[in-house]
Design a protein around this motif. Sequence first.
Motif, PDB file in Angstrom:
ATOM      1  N   MET A  79       4.244  -7.146 -11.479  1.00 24.83           N
ATOM      2  CA  MET A  79       5.154  -7.964 -10.673  1.00 24.83           C
ATOM      3  C   MET A  79       5.994  -7.070  -9.755  1.00 24.83           C
ATOM      4  SD  MET A  79       6.341 -10.891 -13.404  1.00 24.83           S
ATOM      5  CE  MET A  79       7.830 -11.333 -12.528  1.00 24.83           C
ATOM      6  N   ALA A  80       6.432  -5.918 -10.295  1.00 28.76           N
ATOM      7  CA  ALA A  80       7.216  -4.967  -9.493  1.00 28.76           C
ATOM      8  C   ALA A  80       6.374  -4.457  -8.322  1.00 28.76           C
ATOM      9  CB  ALA A  80       7.678  -3.801 -10.364  1.00 28.76           C
ATOM     10  N   LEU A  81       5.105  -4.181  -8.592  1.00 26.67           N
ATOM     11  CA  LEU A  81       4.194  -3.689  -7.554  1.00 26.67           C
ATOM     12  C   LEU A  81       3.998  -4.749  -6.464  1.00 26.67           C
ATOM     13  CD1 LEU A  81       0.985  -1.763  -8.739  1.00 26.67           C
ATOM     14  CD2 LEU A  81       1.847  -1.893  -6.414  1.00 26.67           C
ATOM     15  N   ASP A 100      -1.890   1.706  -3.873  1.00 28.19           N
ATOM     16  CA  ASP A 100      -1.338   1.864  -5.223  1.00 28.19           C
ATOM     17  C   ASP A 100      -1.729   0.698  -6.120  1.00 28.19           C
ATOM     18  OD1 ASP A 100      -0.188   4.116  -4.171  1.00 28.19           O
ATOM     19  OD2 ASP A 100       1.860   3.301  -4.111  1.00 28.19           O
ATOM     20  N   SER A 101      -1.680  -0.502  -5.553  1.00 24.80           N
ATOM     21  CA  SER A 101      -2.005  -1.711  -6.312  1.00 24.80           C
ATOM     22  C   SER A 101      -3.459  -1.677  -6.777  1.00 24.80           C
ATOM     23  CB  SER A 101      -1.751  -2.937  -5.430  1.00 24.80           C
ATOM     24  OG  SER A 101      -2.013  -4.112  -6.137  1.00 24.80           O
ATOM     25  N   VAL A 102      -4.368  -1.307  -5.873  1.00 23.36           N
ATOM     26  CA  VAL A 102      -5.791  -1.236  -6.227  1.00 23.36           C
ATOM     27  C   VAL A 102      -6.001  -0.196  -7.322  1.00 23.36           C
ATOM     28  CG1 VAL A 102      -8.107  -0.641  -5.391  1.00 23.36           C
ATOM     29  CG2 VAL A 102      -6.600  -2.046  -3.975  1.00 23.36           C
ATOM     30  N   MET A 103      -5.377   0.977  -7.173  1.00 23.48           N
ATOM     31  CA  MET A 103      -5.542   2.050  -8.162  1.00 23.48           C
ATOM     32  C   MET A 103      -5.042   1.617  -9.536  1.00 23.48           C
ATOM     33  SD  MET A 103      -4.729   5.708  -6.347  1.00 23.48           S
ATOM     34  CE  MET A 103      -2.951   5.450  -6.296  1.00 23.48           C
ATOM     35  N   MET A 104      -3.858   1.035  -9.596  1.00 17.71           N
ATOM     36  CA  MET A 104      -3.278   0.659 -10.889  1.00 17.71           C
ATOM     37  C   MET A 104      -4.090  -0.458 -11.555  1.00 17.71           C
ATOM     38  SD  MET A 104      -0.809   2.735 -11.476  1.00 17.71           S
ATOM     39  CE  MET A 104      -1.461   4.070 -10.464  1.00 17.71           C
ATOM     40  N   GLU A 105      -4.585  -1.393 -10.762  1.00 15.97           N
ATOM     41  CA  GLU A 105      -5.393  -2.474 -11.347  1.00 15.97           C
ATOM     42  C   GLU A 105      -6.719  -1.943 -11.883  1.00 15.97           C
ATOM     43  OE1 GLU A 105      -5.647  -6.254  -9.377  1.00 15.97           O
ATOM     44  OE2 GLU A 105      -3.654  -6.022  -8.479  1.00 15.97           O
ATOM     45  N   LEU A 106      -7.306  -0.964 -11.189  1.00 10.66           N
ATOM     46  CA  LEU A 106      -8.550  -0.360 -11.685  1.00 10.66           C
ATOM     47  C   LEU A 106      -8.291   0.382 -12.991  1.00 10.66           C
ATOM     48  CD1 LEU A 106     -10.194   1.051  -8.419  1.00 10.66           C
ATOM     49  CD2 LEU A 106     -10.969  -0.896  -9.776  1.00 10.66           C
ATOM     50  N   LEU A 107      -7.163   1.102 -13.065  1.00 12.80           N
ATOM     51  CA  LEU A 107      -6.821   1.840 -14.290  1.00 12.80           C
ATOM     52  C   LEU A 107      -6.594   0.879 -15.453  1.00 12.80           C
ATOM     53  CD1 LEU A 107      -4.313   4.544 -12.961  1.00 12.80           C
ATOM     54  CD2 LEU A 107      -6.607   4.962 -13.808  1.00 12.80           C
ATOM     55  N   PHE A 108      -5.887  -0.204 -15.169  1.00 14.06           N
ATOM     56  CA  PHE A 108      -5.518  -1.113 -16.256  1.00 14.06           C
ATOM     57  C   PHE A 108      -6.632  -2.091 -16.607  1.00 14.06           C
ATOM     58  CE2 PHE A 108      -3.646  -5.178 -17.682  1.00 14.06           C
ATOM     59  CZ  PHE A 108      -3.275  -4.760 -18.946  1.00 14.06           C
ATOM     60  N   TYR A 109      -7.061  -2.869 -15.625  1.00 14.53           N
ATOM     61  CA  TYR A 109      -8.007  -3.943 -15.927  1.00 14.53           C
ATOM     62  C   TYR A 109      -9.424  -3.451 -16.191  1.00 14.53           C
ATOM     63  CZ  TYR A 109      -4.308  -7.104 -14.520  1.00 14.53           C
ATOM     64  OH  TYR A 109      -3.129  -7.774 -14.452  1.00 14.53           O
ATOM     65  N   PHE A 193       2.419   5.685 -10.735  1.00 16.10           N
ATOM     66  CA  PHE A 193       2.633   4.889 -11.949  1.00 16.10           C
ATOM     67  C   PHE A 193       4.109   4.919 -12.346  1.00 16.10           C
ATOM     68  CE2 PHE A 193       3.213   4.843 -16.550  1.00 16.10           C
ATOM     69  CZ  PHE A 193       2.696   3.606 -16.870  1.00 16.10           C
ATOM     70  N   ASP A 194       4.709   6.110 -12.344  1.00 17.83           N
ATOM     71  CA  ASP A 194       6.118   6.259 -12.734  1.00 17.83           C
ATOM     72  C   ASP A 194       7.039   5.461 -11.832  1.00 17.83           C
ATOM     73  OD1 ASP A 194       6.027   7.735 -15.029  1.00 17.83           O
ATOM     74  OD2 ASP A 194       6.142   9.675 -14.034  1.00 17.83           O
ATOM     75  N   LYS A 195       6.739   5.461 -10.548  1.00 18.74           N
ATOM     76  CA  LYS A 195       7.563   4.731  -9.577  1.00 18.74           C
ATOM     77  C   LYS A 195       7.685   3.258  -9.962  1.00 18.74           C
ATOM     78  CE  LYS A 195       7.447   3.211  -4.749  1.00 18.74           C
ATOM     79  NZ  LYS A 195       6.748   3.328  -3.445  1.00 18.74           N
ATOM     80  N   LYS A 204      10.236   3.192 -21.530  1.00 21.80           N
ATOM     81  CA  LYS A 204       9.328   4.044 -22.308  1.00 21.80           C
ATOM     82  C   LYS A 204       8.777   5.152 -21.420  1.00 21.80           C
ATOM     83  CE  LYS A 204       7.629   0.234 -25.181  1.00 21.80           C
ATOM     84  NZ  LYS A 204       6.513  -0.708 -25.351  1.00 21.80           N
ATOM     85  N   GLU A 205       8.572   6.308 -22.023  1.00 21.14           N
ATOM     86  CA  GLU A 205       7.982   7.432 -21.273  1.00 21.14           C
ATOM     87  C   GLU A 205       6.459   7.263 -21.227  1.00 21.14           C
ATOM     88  OE1 GLU A 205       9.621   9.922 -19.576  1.00 21.14           O
ATOM     89  OE2 GLU A 205      11.332   8.630 -20.001  1.00 21.14           O
ATOM     90  N   SER A 206       6.034   6.159 -20.672  1.00 22.78           N
ATOM     91  CA  SER A 206       4.609   5.843 -20.648  1.00 22.78           C
ATOM     92  C   SER A 206       3.885   6.625 -19.557  1.00 22.78           C
ATOM     93  CB  SER A 206       4.404   4.349 -20.411  1.00 22.78           C
ATOM     94  OG  SER A 206       5.084   3.603 -21.390  1.00 22.78           O
ATOM     95  N   THR A 207       2.577   6.715 -19.707  1.00 19.49           N
ATOM     96  CA  THR A 207       1.718   7.360 -18.719  1.00 19.49           C
ATOM     97  C   THR A 207       0.645   6.348 -18.307  1.00 19.49           C
ATOM     98  OG1 THR A 207       0.103   8.117 -20.342  1.00 19.49           O
ATOM     99  CG2 THR A 207       2.000   9.564 -19.937  1.00 19.49           C
TER     100      THR A 207
END
Length: 221
Positions: A79-81, A100-109, A193-195, A204-207
């Motif tokens: 939602m933040a993205l 950034d959105s495409v990259m994060m969705e590929l990493l997650f989904y 990701f951190d942003k 959380k100190e997530s990666t």
Amino acid sequence: GHVDETAVEEYLDYLMKEKKLKYSTVTRKYRVFRYYLEYLEGQGHLPGYRPISCPKAVNREDDKGDNELSRAEVDSFFMALNREYENLDNEFRRRVCLRDSVMMELLFYHGIEISELLRLEVSDYNIKSGVLTIRGKRDKERAEYLFSRELRRKMEQWIEEHGYFEKNNEFHNVLFLSKIGKPLSMKMVILVFDKYRVMAGIEKESTPKDLKCSMKRYARE
């Protein structure tokens, strides 16, 4: 149509406990099953379908790390993205946010590793079929179908706007480029990701790896 969700879960459990397949291999199979069944449900072919669960890891100490994200946190992250993208009035920054959105969705989904993400080339994505070819370790290839229509739309848009980032012909086929037209580094992806983790108020100190691992929990909730 009908699917026996328990039978699918028992099959995945069998692959891990009896066939001794790697946990990462079993979770990849799990993702394929889950996405395909959800796709069929979305088409109206599986009324009453319940999401299948990922098998529990065997002797895997980090199965449930403290830094994994809950479903609510994952939702907040994306939602933040999306909010950032909607609020930007600068076209170039919107393109960066789309990347950034495409990259994060590929990493997650799709559970893609950052190293695999960085190896992707524009020609690895087939716009017609929605299939992304991923090169893993030792150049092993696998095909990932992008089940989300929205992600396919974003990917297509990113490829259309890719030219704005091409500063050097040497890197024109690298899928994810930096603002100055060079291939992204692993550190840059982690900073992205951190942003959005901070923007979403996740302390959380997530990666990115935790984001990927969270998918298993997300699917179970």
